[in-house]
Design a protein around this motif. Sequence first.
Motif, PDB file in Angstrom:
ATOM      1  N   GLY A 267       0.772  -1.242   0.007  1.00  0.00           N
ATOM      2  CA  GLY A 267      -0.015   0.002   0.172  1.00  0.00           C
ATOM      3  C   GLY A 267       1.010   1.328   0.131  1.00  0.00           C
TER       4      GLY A 267
ATOM      5  N   VAL B  64       1.850   4.626   1.425  1.00  0.00           N
ATOM      6  CA  VAL B  64       1.669   5.550   2.363  1.00  0.00           C
ATOM      7  C   VAL B  64       2.877   6.341   2.445  1.00  0.00           C
TER       8      VAL B  64
ATOM      9  N   ALA C 261       6.068   7.294   4.490  1.00  0.00           N
ATOM     10  CA  ALA C 261       6.691   6.522   5.612  1.00  0.00           C
ATOM     11  C   ALA C 261       7.659   7.741   6.018  1.00  0.00           C
TER      12      ALA C 261
ATOM     13  N   ARG D  71      12.178   1.272   2.419  1.00  0.00           N
ATOM     14  CA  ARG D  71      11.310   1.226   1.407  1.00  0.00           C
ATOM     15  C   ARG D  71      11.479   0.441   0.370  1.00  0.00           C
TER      16      ARG D  71
ATOM     17  N   HIS E 278       6.910   1.377  -1.155  1.00  0.00           N
ATOM     18  CA  HIS E 278       6.016   0.738   0.133  1.00  0.00           C
ATOM     19  C   HIS E 278       6.993   0.564   1.296  1.00  0.00           C
ATOM     20  N   LEU E 279       6.216   0.846   2.158  1.00  0.00           N
ATOM     21  CA  LEU E 279       6.829   0.683   3.626  1.00  0.00           C
ATOM     22  C   LEU E 279       7.365  -0.684   4.033  1.00  0.00           C
TER      23      LEU E 279
ATOM     24  N   ARG F 179      -1.333  -2.395   9.055  1.00  0.00           N
ATOM     25  CA  ARG F 179      -0.859  -2.537   7.595  1.00  0.00           C
ATOM     26  C   ARG F 179      -1.417  -1.658   6.765  1.00  0.00           C
ATOM     27  N   SER F 180      -0.530  -0.975   6.028  1.00  0.00           N
ATOM     28  CA  SER F 180      -1.113   0.056   4.793  1.00  0.00           C
ATOM     29  C   SER F 180      -2.083  -0.241   4.095  1.00  0.00           C
ATOM     30  N   ASP F 181      -2.292  -1.598   3.556  1.00  0.00           N
ATOM     31  CA  ASP F 181      -3.157  -2.149   2.783  1.00  0.00           C
ATOM     32  C   ASP F 181      -4.630  -2.087   3.565  1.00  0.00           C
TER      33      ASP F 181
ATOM     34  N   MET G 147      -5.671   0.359   5.856  1.00  0.00           N
ATOM     35  CA  MET G 147      -5.932   1.620   6.384  1.00  0.00           C
ATOM     36  C   MET G 147      -7.077   2.085   5.478  1.00  0.00           C
TER      37      MET G 147
ATOM     38  N   ASP H  32      -1.131   8.835  14.720  1.00  0.00           N
ATOM     39  CA  ASP H  32      -0.986   9.048  13.437  1.00  0.00           C
ATOM     40  C   ASP H  32       0.381   9.827  13.003  1.00  0.00           C
TER      41      ASP H  32
ATOM     42  N   ILE I 289       0.438   6.783   8.837  1.00  0.00           N
ATOM     43  CA  ILE I 289       0.381   5.479   9.368  1.00  0.00           C
ATOM     44  C   ILE I 289      -0.324   5.725  10.743  1.00  0.00           C
TER      45      ILE I 289
END
Length: 740
Positions: free
Chosen positions: A21, A23, A25, A31, A36-37, A82-84, A86, A118, A122
């Motif tokens: 996902g 985001v 970071a 990365r 991606h993180l 997890r970013s996916d 959020m 936040d 994140i």
Amino acid sequence: MVSSADDGATLEPAGFVQAAGGVSAPPDSRRSAAGHLLALEPGTEFGPRYRIASKLGQGGMGAVYKAYDNDLDRTVALKLVRSDLMADTETMQRFKQELLLASRISHKNILRIHDLGDVEGIKFISMAYIEGEDLYQQLKREGRLSLDRSVAIARQLCEALEAAHAVGVVHRDLKPQNVLIDREGTAYVSDFGLAKSLEADVAGITHTGQLLGTPRYMSPEQVEGGPLDHRSDLYALGLILYEMVTGEVPFAGGSTLKVLYQRVKEPPKNPKLVNPELPDYLARIILRCLERDPARRYQSAREVLDDLEGGHASRAPKVAVQGYWRRRWPFAAAAILFLSLAAYLTIDRVFFRPSLKQGASVKPVALAILPFRNVSGDPALDWLGPSLAEMLRTAIGQSSYLRAVSSDRLHQVFKDLRLSANTDFDSATLERLAEFTSADRLLRGQYVRVGERIRIDATIQDPKGQRATFLKAEAPNEKELIAAISQLARSVQQNLALSAEVVRELRAKPLQPSSKSLTALREYNEGLQLARLGNHSEALKHFEASTREDPNFAIAYSKLGQTHATLGHTREAEQASREAVRLSEKLPERERFLILANHARIVNDLDKAIESYENLARALPADPQIHFDLGGLYESKGAFDAARDHFLKALESDAKYVDALYAVGRVEINRGSPQGSLEPLNRALSLAIELGNEEAKANMLNAIGVAYKNLDKPQDALRYYQESLAIKRERGDKRGMAAS
């Protein structure tokens, strides 16, 4: 501090864990090429407040890190989503819910939540950091824990759940991964991400069909997607305690599907079979937590804690089990959609076959008639207490809509529960009697003599005493007692919520001794009581006195013949039995069938005995005693399939009939199915342990040993034989010792 990972998740070293996902970071985080993180490295500054120390683990919702809180100068744990996930509104709502619900609970055994934050998009929760590990890791490393450690942890979990439930919070995902243990042995319940307020419509399934919770630790109602309450957490507590003291889980299969099926359809294996050193009281506590019906479990964490601290186990309440599970099955299909459509279709075809419609058959009312108490202070009337119950039972009658618990069965339950006929039945005792006789209604009472008059007061009540009907009858003198008892029987029939048609059937086909002599009935009933106690020589004298008093009393002659046969008096037995058959020609068919069956057994004509009992079973299809006796006849003949069928029918009406469970296990072994014998034998063993019945316990252990021997598992067989032998040796049971 460790993660609250889902089943199958593994703890990974700090380093490479990709969170998909896009985001934003922190600039010094790792990365992927796509931006991606990946993971936060030790020493990374996470926003202006936190510095990452190490990664603790990876759970279903995201990674957990050990970090230093610069503002408050303390070490904390950070759970990052997890970013996916959020962008998933439902997931984020659960994440916020964890903070809000956990913040409502203040208790030393619940992991403290500090804040919801936040950092550059994140989302995370900061919480107390515990130096130690989770219970899952301890069990994985050590297997079975010591009893002292297990009980100590269980007590702390009870206290934590009590605090959560007191403010209306249900955890819904209690499992070893969510129990953290510090270096001093203090336990902390963590991860309220699936928790829900009791004020809401609590269920174990989302609006999308996703099952919430971990399959291995779900309650049956959670598996089925039905409404949940705090008792679902108590089920999970029972699973955790089971695993701590045995090193195993009670339900295990090759697939999640099989485990879920077992959860809703099969009883758990008794933990004493896995760990014979487990105290009986602790096994009973675990099994009560694991009752499939929430109403039969403990009703609060405090109740569990009280039993753990007291070193005993209280009794489960009696509930109407049959209707409960039938109502809940419609939820099951939705509950397991997550397995895939193909798996669902397999379940529907193989496991969840259509049952009969609710109205296709009506479960009969089961009535247990307890001995009446003599409150007159006149010992000359002591005989009337048990005799009155016996005469009422036969005068009330039986049909396909009313089943009176047999006197023999009631006597066995009294023996198992260590009760006497003079017991003052308090509410707890009545509940236990109802539970172990499978009775829907209890009839009890007392009688008093005032001058010549004898007054009988009776009460019909449900097992929990929530509804009671008070009845009375009066005899002007002792000679008129039979008429008074008949009057009381009619009142009972009218007050059992039976239709007028059923009442007419009961009165048209009574199953009662064919004598109008009170003295003959008294002698007959006293003979029955002595025979149940095994005092056959004394019982014989009373049956003889009964037949002298009333030479036409057919059933008394039948019992006289039975008793002679038990004592080895073959000629006298056949003579008395033939007289009973002669006198039975004009009797109601049910009494005649019983006399014919007894005669056939005395003269060793198994086919005739079976024919007569089959007639009785057709007339009284819900009477477990008749099916049990008929199963015994088929077993004697070697017809094991038919024997099993009738033993199972006995259990349909009386699920806690230990002798019937033992018999099912026995015939399964004899028909070449030792594996099939283990389930009924284990159920019987659990009941024997609960009742403290050492004789039955030894018999079940020996039978399980035979089953394992036939399964070619000699080491398991030897262990059960040895346990059985130890009990028999302690009891001085020489014949049993020889068998073991």
